[in-house]
Scaffold this active site. Sequence first.
Site, PDB file in Angstrom:
ATOM      1  N   THR A  74      -7.725  61.187   8.474  1.00  0.00           N
ATOM      2  CA  THR A  74      -7.871  62.168   7.470  1.00  0.00           C
ATOM      3  C   THR A  74      -8.716  63.418   8.256  1.00  0.00           C
ATOM      4  OG1 THR A  74      -7.675  60.465   5.690  1.00  0.00           O
ATOM      5  CG2 THR A  74      -8.872  62.604   5.211  1.00  0.00           C
ATOM      6  N   SER A 201      -5.099  57.528  14.470  1.00  0.00           N
ATOM      7  CA  SER A 201      -6.061  56.922  13.550  1.00  0.00           C
ATOM      8  C   SER A 201      -6.200  55.262  14.346  1.00  0.00           C
ATOM      9  CB  SER A 201      -6.104  56.635  12.090  1.00  0.00           C
ATOM     10  OG  SER A 201      -7.112  56.019  11.570  1.00  0.00           O
ATOM     11  N   HIS A 203      -7.208  52.284  13.239  1.00  0.00           N
ATOM     12  CA  HIS A 203      -7.020  51.251  12.372  1.00  0.00           C
ATOM     13  C   HIS A 203      -5.604  50.705  12.106  1.00  0.00           C
ATOM     14  CE1 HIS A 203      -6.405  52.630   8.095  1.00  0.00           C
ATOM     15  NE2 HIS A 203      -6.936  53.947   8.820  1.00  0.00           N
ATOM     16  N   CYS A 327      -1.314  54.534  -8.363  1.00  0.00           N
ATOM     17  CA  CYS A 327      -1.899  54.573  -9.359  1.00  0.00           C
ATOM     18  C   CYS A 327      -3.109  55.349  -9.733  1.00  0.00           C
ATOM     19  CB  CYS A 327      -2.504  53.043  -9.717  1.00  0.00           C
ATOM     20  SG  CYS A 327      -2.627  52.682 -11.463  1.00  0.00           S
TER      21      CYS A 327
HETATM   22  N1  PLP Z   1      -1.906  60.343   7.970  1.00  0.00           N
HETATM   23  C1  PLP Z   1      -0.940  59.280   7.648  1.00  0.00           C
HETATM   24  C2  PLP Z   1       0.501  59.777   8.028  1.00  0.00           C
HETATM   25  C3  PLP Z   1      -1.467  58.068   7.270  1.00  0.00           C
HETATM   26  O1  PLP Z   1      -0.628  57.135   7.202  1.00  0.00           O
HETATM   27  C4  PLP Z   1      -2.839  58.007   6.955  1.00  0.00           C
HETATM   28  C5  PLP Z   1      -3.237  56.634   6.367  1.00  0.00           C
HETATM   29  O2  PLP Z   1      -2.508  55.750   5.894  1.00  0.00           O
HETATM   30  C6  PLP Z   1      -3.684  59.083   7.175  1.00  0.00           C
HETATM   31  C7  PLP Z   1      -3.008  60.132   7.565  1.00  0.00           C
HETATM   32  C8  PLP Z   1      -4.956  58.752   7.046  1.00  0.00           C
HETATM   33  O3  PLP Z   1      -5.525  58.155   8.101  1.00  0.00           O
HETATM   34  P1  PLP Z   1      -7.220  57.411   8.067  1.00  0.00           P
HETATM   35  O4  PLP Z   1      -7.052  56.058   7.162  1.00  0.00           O
HETATM   36  O5  PLP Z   1      -7.594  57.120   9.276  1.00  0.00           O
HETATM   37  O6  PLP Z   1      -8.074  58.429   7.345  1.00  0.00           O
END
Ligand code: PLP
Length: 409
Positions: A74, A201, A203, A327
């Site tokens: 994010t 990211s 995780h 939700c």
């Molecule tokens: N962009 C996409 C396509 C994602 O799937 C996600 C998380 O689900 C994010 C950004 C955000 O990543 P983070 O959870 O590391 O903030």
Amino acid sequence: MNKRQVYLDNAATTPMRSEVLEAMLPYFNEEYGNASTLYHLADGAKKALQAARDTMAGILGCDSSEIYFTGCGTESDNWALKGIADAYRDKGRHIITTKIEHHAVLHTCKWLEQHGAEVTYLDVDETGMISLAGLEAAIRPDTILISVMFANNEIGTIEPVRQIGEIARRHGVLFHTDAVQAFGQVPISVDEYRIDMLSASAHKLNGPKGVGLLYVRKGVKLHSFMHGGGQERGRRAGTENVAGIAGFARAASLAAAEMQERIRRESELRNYLITRVLREIPYSRLNGSRRSRLPGNANFSFQFADGETMLIMLDMEGICASSGSACTTGQTEPSHVLTAIGLPEELARGSLRLTLGCETTREEIDYTVDKLKEIVGKLQRMSPLYERIAGPAGPRGSARGGARGRELR
Ligand code: PLP
């Protein structure tokens, strides 16, 4: 309470691998020095940061000085969009993105619109793919940035990134891609795809939560988003999460080394899952592209069944999945992605995302499909509409066709 646990929500997050934990542990209490300090105690932390940067650069095919570690995907998305909008404001204020981006991009675009930017949100077709002609037509003399995700987090569609990069380069527009779902899952080369900025990211690839990266091509002017100390070559302030970064690098190198085998294994399992669901569950359909899709993603819609209820019933059987509705404020809104691919509200509300990981087995898929068949069948039989269309005997007793599952290209 059911003891069995089947985890099919790897697009939401993934379990951390033991090798990753092992790579992180020394930086909590042995090599705890602050990497910005001069004394020897911090040497281990400094080395770990440089090694992680080199690993990421090797995987993406770039220079290690083009890798910036962040707090999450994010943050990387926010930084790329806001940093470019600010740095290139004299050139223009127009940004092009798509209607199916993650909210990390979409909400950032909304914020930028409130601060003077103009944003074009491209439509996608029924498989979730953008139109290259539509993209090219949307470019204006004041366009400064194209931000298109590498692969969609809900329906798994992989966008035509190489061609998007070519179009952006030809028009002298910067290209950012949110590769949070794709990094570590499919091969990515920033030079081959002409990517100027890329978000990832940890995780999502069996690494730790709370660490991400932004690749920034040399020469791209990107204003800082986090202001403070001189970390990350003065571009991203904040004491580095050394343990997290070391874990991210370990996870990424494992993912890169095992990628081809994982793609083969996961695509095979996913295809088996899709085939069984579409064949055995009436009024089911596959959402997203069949050809250009993340190996571990399957997204279905079931007519006459509600996604949220399915999730709860699956959870009672120990199965973790995700639905296509979010939700918010107590009301369930159909997902913007499923709406953008043209799904009617009923089908968007009846959607289910199952995402496989490196630990998923065929036996788990069989267990899940068997349970899903029971659950969807139960929900469909409870629906008054279903009885009207399928008849009291269900789809087999129905004179009307269409009970078999369908899939897209
Ligand atoms: N962009 C996409 C396509 C994602 O799937 C996600 C998380 O689900 C994010 C950004 C955000 O990543 P983070 O959870 O590391 O903030």
